[in-house]
Design a protein around this motif. Structure first.
Motif, short mmCIF file in Angstrom:
data_model
loop_
_atom_site.label_atom_id
_atom_site.label_comp_id
_atom_site.label_asym_id
_atom_site.label_seq_id
_atom_site.Cartn_x
_atom_site.Cartn_y
_atom_site.Cartn_z
N THR A 147 44.91 42.97 35.39
CA THR A 147 44.95 42.01 34.28
C THR A 147 45.70 40.78 34.75
O THR A 147 46.84 40.89 35.22
N VAL A 184 40.65 40.36 32.69
CA VAL A 184 40.77 41.71 33.23
C VAL A 184 39.66 41.86 34.26
O VAL A 184 38.47 41.82 33.91
N GLY A 219 34.33 42.71 34.25
CA GLY A 219 35.49 42.69 33.38
C GLY A 219 35.28 41.73 32.24
O GLY A 219 34.15 41.50 31.81
#
Length: 125
Positions: free
Chosen positions: A28, A45, A55
């Motif tokens: 992240t 992310v 992500g």
């Protein structure tokens, strides 16, 4: 003592080889971007598998996670995602290099179809 130094160097070389094989982009990332005179906060992310990124990112006033696609290379990472700005659809493209320890990245971004560019720094959370 010289033998211990050689063993330490060999262990260090092995460790660095192992760590570079791991997906360094995965995690992240808290991103601070500057586009023209505007500061933009993002959270992305990233999940890296076989040099491909997947992500999501949330950017600015749009708190909806947006799917991203991208790639990793020996020189860095690049990804893009579609979002909205003031109700208009836009595509944000990001390209960056990651520090060797995998904790920070720095790069450039562009926003289409507006044709504006910016820079960003990011830290792995």
């Amino acid at each position: 003592a010289a033998q211990a130094g050689v063993q330490a160097a060999a262990a260090s070389a092995t460790a660095s080889t192992t760590s570079s094989a791991q997906p360094i982009a995965t995690g992240t990332w808290s991103i601070n971007a500057q586009v023209q005179q505007t500061q933009v906060q993002m959270t992305c992310v990233l999940a890296e598998t076989e040099h491909r990124l997947a992500g999501s990112c949330t950017a600015g006033e749009d708190s909806t996670p947006r799917s991203l696609t991208g790639v990793t290379t020996a020189k860095g990472v690049g990804w893009r995602f579609d979002t909205q700005y003031q109700g208009q659809p836009i595509t944000i493209s990001m390209n960056a290099t990651i520090t060797p320890d995998g904790t920070k990245m720095k790069g450039a971004m562009s926003v289409a179809p507006m044709g504006v560019d910016g820079t960003f720094v990011a830290a792995k959370q």
